[in-house]
Design an enzyme around this catalytic site. Sequence first.
Site, mmCIF file in Angstrom:
data_model
loop_
_atom_site.group_PDB
_atom_site.id
_atom_site.type_symbol
_atom_site.label_atom_id
_atom_site.label_comp_id
_atom_site.label_asym_id
_atom_site.label_seq_id
_atom_site.Cartn_x
_atom_site.Cartn_y
_atom_site.Cartn_z
ATOM 1 N N CYS A 152 -9.175 -5.162 2.913
ATOM 2 C CA CYS A 152 -7.847 -4.570 3.037
ATOM 3 C C CYS A 152 -6.959 -5.533 3.823
ATOM 4 C CB CYS A 152 -7.894 -3.193 3.701
ATOM 5 S SG CYS A 152 -8.241 -3.202 5.474
ATOM 6 N N ASP A 153 -5.785 -5.076 4.194
ATOM 7 C CA ASP A 153 -4.797 -5.947 4.816
ATOM 8 C C ASP A 153 -5.292 -6.517 6.142
ATOM 9 O OD1 ASP A 153 -2.287 -7.153 4.611
ATOM 10 O OD2 ASP A 153 -1.390 -5.689 5.945
#
Length: 518
Positions: free
Chosen positions: A434-435
């Site tokens: 994810c980010d």
Amino acid sequence: MTTSSVAAPDAPAKSRGGARVAVQKFGTFLSGMVMPNIAIFIAWGIITAFFIETGWTPVGILGGFGETGGVANVGLVGPILTYLIPLAIAIQGGRMVYETRGAVVGSIMTMGVIIGANGTTMILGAMICGPLGAYLIKQVDKLWDGKIKPGFEMLVNNYAAGILGFGLAMAGFFWLAPLFKLIAEGLGDAVNFLVQHSLLPLASVIIEPAKVFFLNNAINHGVLDQLGAQQVQESGKSILFLLEANPGPGLGILLAFTFFGVGIARSTAPGAIIIQFLGGIHEIYFPYVLQKPVLFIAVILGGATGVATNVAFHSGLVAPASPGSIFAVLGATAKDSFLGVILSVVLSAAVSFAVASFFLIATRKRDLANGGGDMSAAMAKLQANKGRDVNAATSGLLGTNSPANEEEAEASLGGVGSATTATATRVQNLVFACDAGMGSSAMGASVLRNKIKKAGIEGVTVSNKAIANLSGDEDLIITQEELTDRAKQKNPNAQHVSVGNFMNAPQYDEVVEQLKNQ
């Protein structure tokens, strides 16, 4: 390795997607510098909350007010904000560009900016100088790479870094510090103007959609943390820490789906509330908004309501609330701000819930007629309309590239367009990315790890990472749909799986089935 995907209808749509990915990557880089150092912000916030002159338990020698033995107290609050936080960010940024050597030179350059700014918080300067110093020493090292006589490597490398560091510190002190100070003061004046003219709620028009499209880090860590920390030093609290972290708008969306949603969205919303509101993983509600874009109105109005409430009550936090859990928000709330902060969360959730409920009720019959309002199908339709590669089905889960297999996979995932990558590689290293590599990826990895364990599968490692930290040795990478393009850029040879719903994605079962068959 072959790839088939949903074609974008026109070039402008592709360029929009490219711009989105570029901004996401920029935000991820900023986040990568700040997130590992969030503990420093939290510790600093606790020290500030307790020991400053207006804190819970004022202590001059720690809070930096009054005198001890006729000498003015320096305290911990100012030095941590002025020196420790910027240097920690610069070191992390330098390390991301050029490991330890980059961290050292980047921190030297940042120190010149810190001293040259004469007391102005230089978080912004650290975010620029840390990576810049690392990049410059990396380029210098390339000049004589392989040309140094054996035995002289340490001498050349140390003096090269020291001499360059000296020059960069001077440049930071005399040239960059005044520029960064001017920028920081300009941004501060802009925020003060918005606050004084009751216009700060308009920031939600930018921040709330940016969150849903995973662009929040560029705004949050690039601007708000810097300005918020400066406000805390001046007044003991800052409303800016609440612009993005308020869990109210997301809570309202999930409550609306719990009562008035249909299909998968309704069944998963109650569990998502726990993860979003208590756990602070806001990414969990993003697919619910993307499923029905009109709900952007709900989160914008909810966010603006929360900001307006905090403006009215002059409330704020003493440090960033990360993750954006209600516990983290209350833990960082200034002692005179609990009423305003709690009301901002409640009212923003109420407005978001009311607006979202109106739209869900108005479209309920149509959603039921369109297959129960399936979230994955709705997301695929939305992304296709925007001219972007949906990638919602699995990559590399089909076994072959035959049309029959592609059609079968597409049907099994509710008609979602697929991007397939056939490969015979045995999956042993499975990563959920994810980010920031901390929130949704950790949750997704935990869910999938449990599924794999229940299936009795052994020899497969499931971990979570930030997309920026993907190393290229991953066999299979799972990401949220908005982030798949970036993950493919980091490791184009891996199998890629895109999911819309972190908690109960059908793709998880596809992955488990593949692991069984291998």
